[in-house]
Design an enzyme around this catalytic site. Structure first.
Site, PDB file in Angstrom:
ATOM      1  N   TYR A 127      -0.916 -15.059  11.009  1.00  0.00           N
ATOM      2  CA  TYR A 127      -0.137 -16.193  11.514  1.00  0.00           C
ATOM      3  C   TYR A 127      -1.022 -17.246  12.175  1.00  0.00           C
ATOM      4  O   TYR A 127      -0.621 -18.393  12.326  1.00  0.00           O
ATOM      5  CB  TYR A 127       0.892 -15.722  12.551  1.00  0.00           C
ATOM      6  CG  TYR A 127       2.175 -15.177  11.988  1.00  0.00           C
ATOM      7  CD1 TYR A 127       2.174 -14.200  10.993  1.00  0.00           C
ATOM      8  CD2 TYR A 127       3.397 -15.624  12.464  1.00  0.00           C
ATOM      9  CE1 TYR A 127       3.357 -13.699  10.495  1.00  0.00           C
ATOM     10  CE2 TYR A 127       4.588 -15.121  11.969  1.00  0.00           C
ATOM     11  CZ  TYR A 127       4.567 -14.160  10.991  1.00  0.00           C
ATOM     12  OH  TYR A 127       5.744 -13.660  10.504  1.00  0.00           O
TER      13      TYR A 127
ATOM     14  N   LYS B  99      -2.979  -1.055   6.809  1.00  0.00           N
ATOM     15  CA  LYS B  99      -3.300  -0.958   5.383  1.00  0.00           C
ATOM     16  C   LYS B  99      -4.811  -0.702   5.313  1.00  0.00           C
ATOM     17  O   LYS B  99      -5.569  -1.458   4.707  1.00  0.00           O
ATOM     18  CB  LYS B  99      -2.877  -2.257   4.674  1.00  0.00           C
ATOM     19  CG  LYS B  99      -2.965  -2.226   3.172  1.00  0.00           C
ATOM     20  CD  LYS B  99      -1.911  -1.371   2.495  1.00  0.00           C
ATOM     21  CE  LYS B  99      -2.179  -1.280   1.000  1.00  0.00           C
ATOM     22  NZ  LYS B  99      -1.270  -0.346   0.304  1.00  0.00           N
TER      23      LYS B  99
ATOM     24  N   ASP C  35       2.909   0.330   3.400  1.00  0.00           N
ATOM     25  CA  ASP C  35       3.847   0.483   2.278  1.00  0.00           C
ATOM     26  C   ASP C  35       4.636   1.784   2.432  1.00  0.00           C
ATOM     27  O   ASP C  35       5.851   1.828   2.251  1.00  0.00           O
ATOM     28  CB  ASP C  35       3.116   0.401   0.921  1.00  0.00           C
ATOM     29  CG  ASP C  35       1.844   1.232   0.858  1.00  0.00           C
ATOM     30  OD1 ASP C  35       1.406   1.777   1.894  1.00  0.00           O
ATOM     31  OD2 ASP C  35       1.267   1.334  -0.249  1.00  0.00           O
TER      32      ASP C  35
ATOM     33  N   ASP D 191       6.614  -8.135  11.549  1.00  0.00           N
ATOM     34  CA  ASP D 191       7.696  -9.065  11.199  1.00  0.00           C
ATOM     35  C   ASP D 191       8.535  -8.476  10.073  1.00  0.00           C
ATOM     36  O   ASP D 191       9.763  -8.410  10.147  1.00  0.00           O
ATOM     37  CB  ASP D 191       7.083 -10.405  10.768  1.00  0.00           C
ATOM     38  CG  ASP D 191       8.142 -11.405  10.356  1.00  0.00           C
ATOM     39  OD1 ASP D 191       9.162 -11.509  11.057  1.00  0.00           O
ATOM     40  OD2 ASP D 191       7.951 -12.078   9.322  1.00  0.00           O
TER      41      ASP D 191
ATOM     42  N   ASP E 266      12.664  -6.526  10.207  1.00  0.00           N
ATOM     43  CA  ASP E 266      13.854  -6.980   9.454  1.00  0.00           C
ATOM     44  C   ASP E 266      14.401  -5.800   8.654  1.00  0.00           C
ATOM     45  O   ASP E 266      15.605  -5.572   8.594  1.00  0.00           O
ATOM     46  CB  ASP E 266      13.497  -8.115   8.480  1.00  0.00           C
ATOM     47  CG  ASP E 266      13.787  -9.499   9.052  1.00  0.00           C
ATOM     48  OD1 ASP E 266      13.584  -9.690  10.266  1.00  0.00           O
ATOM     49  OD2 ASP E 266      14.217 -10.386   8.277  1.00  0.00           O
TER      50      ASP E 266
HETATM   51  C1  IPM Z   1      10.563 -13.652  13.824  1.00  0.00           C
HETATM   52  C2  IPM Z   1      10.666 -14.814  12.876  1.00  0.00           C
HETATM   53  C3  IPM Z   1       9.447 -15.703  13.046  1.00  0.00           C
HETATM   54  C4  IPM Z   1       8.217 -14.875  12.746  1.00  0.00           C
HETATM   55  C5  IPM Z   1       9.463 -16.985  12.193  1.00  0.00           C
HETATM   56  C6  IPM Z   1      10.707 -17.823  12.431  1.00  0.00           C
HETATM   57  C7  IPM Z   1       8.230 -17.806  12.395  1.00  0.00           C
HETATM   58  O1  IPM Z   1      10.799 -14.374  11.567  1.00  0.00           O
HETATM   59  O2  IPM Z   1      10.544 -13.881  15.043  1.00  0.00           O
HETATM   60  O3  IPM Z   1      10.536 -12.513  13.367  1.00  0.00           O
HETATM   61  O4  IPM Z   1       7.847 -14.706  11.580  1.00  0.00           O
HETATM   62  O5  IPM Z   1       7.614 -14.382  13.694  1.00  0.00           O
HETATM   63 MN    MN Z   2      10.989 -12.226  11.357  1.00  0.00          MN
END
Ligand code: IPM
Ligand code: MN
Length: 353
Positions: free
Chosen positions: A142, A190, A222, A246, A250
């Site tokens: 990032y 990884k 993975d 990240d 999710d």
């Molecule tokens: C999160 C979001 C952010 C990230 C984006 C919006 C930049 O997805 O906080 O998980 O990738 O960190």
């Molecule tokens: Mn995210």
């Protein structure tokens, strides 16, 4: 207690869900006799529209002048479909994390018992799942330089870079956290391919002797992506670099029944920041349909962070009550079940404090 809270609603559904979290905090304030003051500031697309900068200096100063930050979400599709746009809302979030020194993002993955039937995964798989993902937040791909294109626009480059120091501080934080939990730490990397991952392992191995009571293991990312939904109860504390964290969180949100359920805390320096892990959900903006629970649970983490444990527990209990009573938004409602609006859910939770 007097507590100064910077409110950064951001974009999309951000303002609606922050409003509901503030409603719940107001109820906590009244019930427990505290004094919370709020200062609003701009971040993201709305900040670009107003000032040209996704994280204006004024917002940074407001964050520093408060005890904690409660943040909604960032992002606007008008930038997503414009890949050459030089300024993007997400840069605001990254700048904020970096400038506030928030190197650790704690993402607890928990299943409210009343949601076991609503998870898309089998009840026997998710039952008892309870782990924390410690995501490194201010380095890696990032932030690594160089990032960009060559002059002729024939290639693009992103860089994944980690210093020993950056790895050391996050891995230590994860070891400490594991010590307060079930004593099991999994480093996700990884290392079979990436040099940065091999450095992560080397640093973790170096620290391990200082924590003889922690069971430490390593998992390739993975494989971790698979194990998180195959056997989520395996995990206690997971520590990983920025982008892996990240993506995995999710995925892990599915365990809890909805991405709209997961809160997070970003820590590392004086001011801590609390935010739902979901994004700005632009399709739902202004419709009063988004799930406010992740933000309300982020407010619970905020309260716990400043030592208001009983208050945090009261918020969690109120959320649980809403879930067991079926006062939920459409993302959680089952077929044929009535669903409630963002504000109805928020007001119900506030009324239960
Ligand atoms: C999160 C979001 C952010 C990230 C984006 C919006 C930049 O997805 O906080 O998980 O990738 O960190
Ligand atoms: Mn995210």
């Amino acid at each position: 207690m007097e507590l100064k809270i910077a409110l950064l609603p951001g974009d999309g559904i951000g303002p609606e869900i922050i409003d509901q979290a503030v409603g719940v905090l107001n109820a906590v304030e009244a019930k427990f006799g505290h004094k919370f003051t709020y200062t609003k500031a701009l971040v993201g697309a709305c900040a670009i529209d107003a000032t040209g900068n996704p994280y204006p200096d004024e917002t940074h100063e407001i964050c520093l002048a408060n005890d904690v930050v409660l943040f909604g979400a960032i992002g606007d599709p008008k930038y997503d479909n414009n890949p050459t746009s030089k300024v993007r809302p997400e840069q605001g979030l990254l700048a904020m994390r970096k400038k506030l020194g928030l190197f650790a993002n704690l993402r607890p993955i928990q299943l409210f018992a009343s949601l076991a039937d609503r998870s898309p995964l089998k009840k026997e798989v998710v039952d008892g799942a309870d782990f924390v993902c410690v995501r490194e937040l201010t380095s890696g791909m990032y932030f690594g330089e160089p990032q960009g294109r060559d002059e002729a626009n024939t290639y693009a480059v992103d860089t994944c870079k980690y210093t020993r120091e950056e790895i050391d501080r996050i891995v230590r934080l994860a070891f400490d956290l594991a010590g307060k939990r079930r004593g099991h730490l999994t480093v996700v990397d990884k290392a079979n391919v990436l040099e940065t991952s091999r450095l992560w392992r080397e640093v973790a191995q170096g620290i391990a002797p200082e924590y003889p009571n922690i069971k430490l293991d390593y998992m390739f990312v993975d494989n971790a992506a698979m194990q998180i939904i195959r056997q989520p109860t395996y995990f206690d504390v997971v520590v990983t670099e920025n982008m892996f964290g990240d993506i995995l969180t999710d995925e892990a949100s599915v365990i809890s029944g909805s991405l709209g359920m997961l809160p997070s805390a970003s820590i590392g320096s004086k001011v801590a920041l609390f935010e739902p892990i979901h994004g700005s959900y632009p399709q739902a903006a202004g419709k009063n349909i988004a799930n406010p629970m992740a933000t309300i649970l982020s407010a619970a983490m905020l309260l716990e962070h400043v030592g208001l444990t009983e208050e945090g527990a009261a918020v969690r209990k109120a959320v649980d009550k809403a879930l067991t009573e079926g006062v939920v938004t459409e993302d959680l409602a089952q077929k044929g079940e009535k669903c409630y609006s963002t504000s109805e859910v928020g007001e119900y939770i506030a009324s239960q404090i």
